[in-house]
Design a protein around this motif. Structure first.
Motif, PDB file in Angstrom:
ATOM      1  N   GLU A  41       0.825  -1.203   0.000  1.00 48.15           N
ATOM      2  CA  GLU A  41       0.000   0.000   0.000  1.00 48.15           C
ATOM      3  C   GLU A  41       0.864   1.261   0.000  1.00 48.15           C
ATOM      4  O   GLU A  41       0.566   2.229  -0.705  1.00 48.15           O
ATOM      5  CB  GLU A  41      -0.929  -0.005   1.211  1.00 48.15           C
ATOM      6  N   GLU A  42       1.948   1.236   0.762  1.00 44.87           N
ATOM      7  CA  GLU A  42       2.884   2.371   0.761  1.00 44.87           C
ATOM      8  C   GLU A  42       3.478   2.574  -0.627  1.00 44.87           C
ATOM      9  O   GLU A  42       3.573   3.710  -1.111  1.00 44.87           O
ATOM     10  CB  GLU A  42       4.012   2.141   1.770  1.00 44.87           C
ATOM     11  N   ASP A  43       3.867   1.482  -1.282  1.00 42.20           N
ATOM     12  CA  ASP A  43       4.418   1.569  -2.637  1.00 42.20           C
ATOM     13  C   ASP A  43       3.389   2.141  -3.600  1.00 42.20           C
ATOM     14  O   ASP A  43       3.710   2.969  -4.461  1.00 42.20           O
ATOM     15  CB  ASP A  43       4.874   0.188  -3.130  1.00 42.20           C
ATOM     16  N   GLU A  48       1.368   6.569  -6.911  1.00 41.11           N
ATOM     17  CA  GLU A  48       0.277   7.494  -7.191  1.00 41.11           C
ATOM     18  C   GLU A  48       0.758   8.943  -7.074  1.00 41.11           C
ATOM     19  O   GLU A  48       0.430   9.793  -7.908  1.00 41.11           O
ATOM     20  CB  GLU A  48      -0.857   7.228  -6.198  1.00 41.11           C
ATOM     21  N   LYS A  49       1.560   9.222  -6.057  1.00 40.82           N
ATOM     22  CA  LYS A  49       2.107  10.564  -5.851  1.00 40.82           C
ATOM     23  C   LYS A  49       3.001  10.960  -7.027  1.00 40.82           C
ATOM     24  O   LYS A  49       2.927  12.087  -7.526  1.00 40.82           O
ATOM     25  CB  LYS A  49       2.889  10.599  -4.537  1.00 40.82           C
ATOM     26  N   ILE A  50       3.824  10.026  -7.479  1.00 37.46           N
ATOM     27  CA  ILE A  50       4.727  10.301  -8.600  1.00 37.46           C
ATOM     28  C   ILE A  50       3.924  10.527  -9.881  1.00 37.46           C
ATOM     29  O   ILE A  50       4.185  11.463 -10.640  1.00 37.46           O
ATOM     30  CB  ILE A  50       5.742   9.154  -8.772  1.00 37.46           C
ATOM     31  N   ILE A  51       2.931   9.693 -10.125  1.00 39.23           N
ATOM     32  CA  ILE A  51       2.104   9.812 -11.326  1.00 39.23           C
ATOM     33  C   ILE A  51       1.363  11.144 -11.353  1.00 39.23           C
ATOM     34  O   ILE A  51       1.234  11.781 -12.396  1.00 39.23           O
ATOM     35  CB  ILE A  51       1.118   8.631 -11.421  1.00 39.23           C
ATOM     36  N   ASN A  52       0.887  11.584 -10.201  1.00 38.99           N
ATOM     37  CA  ASN A  52       0.107  12.815 -10.131  1.00 38.99           C
ATOM     38  C   ASN A  52       0.970  14.078 -10.063  1.00 38.99           C
ATOM     39  O   ASN A  52       0.445  15.183 -10.109  1.00 38.99           O
ATOM     40  CB  ASN A  52      -0.844  12.775  -8.935  1.00 38.99           C
ATOM     41  N   ASN A  53       2.278  13.904  -9.970  1.00 36.76           N
ATOM     42  CA  ASN A  53       3.193  15.041  -9.936  1.00 36.76           C
ATOM     43  C   ASN A  53       3.317  15.606 -11.349  1.00 36.76           C
ATOM     44  O   ASN A  53       3.696  14.893 -12.277  1.00 36.76           O
ATOM     45  CB  ASN A  53       4.563  14.602  -9.424  1.00 36.76           C
ATOM     46  N   PRO A  54       3.001  16.899 -11.544  1.00 41.75           N
ATOM     47  CA  PRO A  54       3.075  17.471 -12.895  1.00 41.75           C
ATOM     48  C   PRO A  54       4.490  17.497 -13.470  1.00 41.75           C
ATOM     49  O   PRO A  54       4.664  17.640 -14.680  1.00 41.75           O
ATOM     50  CB  PRO A  54       2.538  18.889 -12.712  1.00 41.75           C
ATOM     51  N   ASN A  55       5.508  17.335 -12.637  1.00 44.89           N
ATOM     52  CA  ASN A  55       6.890  17.332 -13.113  1.00 44.89           C
ATOM     53  C   ASN A  55       7.388  15.946 -13.519  1.00 44.89           C
ATOM     54  O   ASN A  55       8.529  15.812 -13.956  1.00 44.89           O
ATOM     55  CB  ASN A  55       7.818  17.913 -12.041  1.00 44.89           C
ATOM     56  N   THR A  56       6.545  14.931 -13.371  1.00 43.39           N
ATOM     57  CA  THR A  56       6.939  13.568 -13.735  1.00 43.39           C
ATOM     58  C   THR A  56       7.002  13.440 -15.250  1.00 43.39           C
ATOM     59  O   THR A  56       6.077  13.836 -15.952  1.00 43.39           O
ATOM     60  CB  THR A  56       5.943  12.545 -13.164  1.00 43.39           C
ATOM     61  N   LYS A  57       8.122  12.897 -15.760  1.00 40.91           N
ATOM     62  CA  LYS A  57       8.280  12.680 -17.201  1.00 40.91           C
ATOM     63  C   LYS A  57       7.859  11.259 -17.533  1.00 40.91           C
ATOM     64  O   LYS A  57       8.082  10.338 -16.761  1.00 40.91           O
ATOM     65  CB  LYS A  57       9.743  12.843 -17.605  1.00 40.91           C
ATOM     66  N   TYR A  58       7.266  11.110 -18.689  1.00 43.74           N
ATOM     67  CA  TYR A  58       6.858   9.790 -19.168  1.00 43.74           C
ATOM     68  C   TYR A  58       7.577   9.485 -20.469  1.00 43.74           C
ATOM     69  O   TYR A  58       7.888  10.382 -21.240  1.00 43.74           O
ATOM     70  CB  TYR A  58       5.344   9.735 -19.405  1.00 43.74           C
ATOM     71  N   THR A  59       7.838   8.224 -20.706  1.00 39.71           N
ATOM     72  CA  THR A  59       8.421   7.801 -21.971  1.00 39.71           C
ATOM     73  C   THR A  59       7.441   6.879 -22.666  1.00 39.71           C
ATOM     74  O   THR A  59       6.563   6.283 -22.042  1.00 39.71           O
ATOM     75  CB  THR A  59       9.753   7.059 -21.757  1.00 39.71           C
ATOM     76  N   GLU A  60       7.597   6.758 -23.969  1.00 41.05           N
ATOM     77  CA  GLU A  60       6.696   5.935 -24.769  1.00 41.05           C
ATOM     78  C   GLU A  60       7.045   4.450 -24.695  1.00 41.05           C
ATOM     79  O   GLU A  60       6.215   3.609 -24.915  1.00 41.05           O
ATOM     80  CB  GLU A  60       6.700   6.400 -26.230  1.00 41.05           C
ATOM     81  N   GLY A  61       8.291   4.160 -24.415  1.00 41.61           N
ATOM     82  CA  GLY A  61       8.701   2.764 -24.369  1.00 41.61           C
ATOM     83  C   GLY A  61      10.152   2.648 -23.943  1.00 41.61           C
ATOM     84  O   GLY A  61      10.826   3.637 -23.639  1.00 41.61           O
ATOM     85  N   ILE A  62      10.637   1.426 -23.950  1.00 40.05           N
ATOM     86  CA  ILE A  62      11.993   1.158 -23.492  1.00 40.05           C
ATOM     87  C   ILE A  62      13.030   1.817 -24.393  1.00 40.05           C
ATOM     88  O   ILE A  62      14.072   2.280 -23.935  1.00 40.05           O
ATOM     89  CB  ILE A  62      12.250  -0.374 -23.345  1.00 40.05           C
ATOM     90  N   GLU A  63      12.718   1.901 -25.707  1.00 39.94           N
ATOM     91  CA  GLU A  63      13.643   2.538 -26.633  1.00 39.94           C
ATOM     92  C   GLU A  63      13.821   4.017 -26.281  1.00 39.94           C
ATOM     93  O   GLU A  63      14.938   4.540 -26.272  1.00 39.94           O
ATOM     94  CB  GLU A  63      13.164   2.394 -28.081  1.00 39.94           C
ATOM     95  N   ASP A  64      12.707   4.697 -26.000  1.00 35.76           N
ATOM     96  CA  ASP A  64      12.774   6.110 -25.627  1.00 35.76           C
ATOM     97  C   ASP A  64      13.511   6.298 -24.307  1.00 35.76           C
ATOM     98  O   ASP A  64      14.276   7.255 -24.147  1.00 35.76           O
ATOM     99  CB  ASP A  64      11.367   6.708 -25.515  1.00 35.76           C
ATOM    100  N   LEU A  65      13.286   5.404 -23.372  1.00 35.89           N
ATOM    101  CA  LEU A  65      13.969   5.490 -22.086  1.00 35.89           C
ATOM    102  C   LEU A  65      15.477   5.342 -22.266  1.00 35.89           C
ATOM    103  O   LEU A  65      16.262   6.086 -21.689  1.00 35.89           O
ATOM    104  CB  LEU A  65      13.437   4.430 -21.119  1.00 35.89           C
ATOM    105  N   ALA A  66      15.890   4.383 -23.106  1.00 38.31           N
ATOM    106  CA  ALA A  66      17.319   4.180 -23.375  1.00 38.31           C
ATOM    107  C   ALA A  66      17.901   5.439 -24.006  1.00 38.31           C
ATOM    108  O   ALA A  66      18.983   5.896 -23.609  1.00 38.31           O
ATOM    109  CB  ALA A  66      17.511   2.974 -24.288  1.00 38.31           C
TER     110      ALA A  66
END
Length: 76
Positions: A41-43, A48-66
């Motif tokens: 539950e803590e995790d 949830e906190k990270i996802i809802n943070n407007p400064n969180t960056k998202y990538t489209e996939g593993i290639e983009d992350l690399a």
């Protein structure tokens, strides 16, 4: 190994014992499972906190992350 003493009513003890027996586990295993669930539950709340943070960056996939990390994905 540490020992923890828990003060409960007779009814609470009966319920804990009945639940552990019904689930084929010891009271210790039951308490450890509850602790594990609390950690999950803590995790979840942290994610949830990270996802809802407007400064969180998202990538489209593993290639983009690399690429973002400066790694040549095709060389992997």
């Amino acid at each position: 190994m540490a020992i923890i003493t828990l003060n409960v009513t007779d009814e609470e003890k009966r319920r804990i014992t009945s639940f552990s027996e019904a689930n084929n586990m010891t009271v210790s295993e039951l308490i450890l499972k509850i602790i594990e669930n609390l950690e999950d539950e803590e995790d979840y709340k942290l994610a949830e906190k990270i996802i809802n943070n407007p400064n969180t960056k998202y990538t489209e996939g593993i290639e983009d992350l690399a690429k973002e990390c400066g790694i040549d994905y095709d060389a992997l």
